[in-house]
Design a protein around this motif. Structure first.
Motif: not given
Length: 105
Positions: A25-38, A73-79, A81-86
Motif C-alpha cells: 500500500x505504501x513505502x517509507x523511503x527517504x523520510x517520505x511516505x510513497x503511496x502505491x497507485x491502486x 509498484x508505481x508510487x507517488x509522494x505528495x509533491x 513525480x510518479x516513480x516505479x520502485x522495485x
C-alpha cells in the motif's frame, strides 16, 4: 545515502505497509511516505538466491532459504513525480530493501 533516479541501483532498507491480502500500500523511503497507485497493476514474482555463492546456511526446519520475493509498484509522494520502485525481500530477512527507482513521467 539517498537512492535517486540518477543512481537507481542500490539496496536500501525501507518500510513497506501491506493490505490484508498482502499487496503493498505504501513505502517509507527517504523520510517520505510513497503511496502505491491502486489503479496500476503491481508486479509480484520470486527469484532464486545464489546460495552457493553466499555460503549461507540455515538450521534444519527453517523453511525456504533460497527464494527472493520482489514487488514492482508505481508510487507517488505528495509533491513528487510518479516513480516505479522495485522492492525485494531476501531469504531469511524480515526487512524489505529498495532495489531500484525509475522515473515514470
Amino acid at each position: 545515502m539517498t537512492l535517486a533516479p540518477e543512481a537507481p541501483h542500490t539496496l536500501q532498507e525501507v518500510a513497506v505497509r501491506f493490505s490484508p491480502d498482502g499487496t503493498p500500500l505504501a513505502v517509507r523511503h527517504d523520510g517520505r511516505i510513497w503511496a502505491v497507485d491502486p489503479d496500476v497493476h503491481a508486479a509480484h514474482w520470486f527469484a532464486r538466491d545464489a546460495w552457493w555463492d553466499t555460503r549461507r546456511s540455515a538450521p534444519l526446519g527453517v523453511g525456504n532459504v533460497v527464494d527472493i520475493e520482489f514487488w514492482r509498484v508505481q508510487v507517488r509522494a505528495n509533491d513528487a513525480a510518479l516513480r516505479t520502485f522495485t522492492l525485494r525481500l531476501a531469504p531469511l530477512s524480515t526487512q524489505w530493501q529498495l532495489e531500484s527507482i525509475t522515473d515514470d513521467e
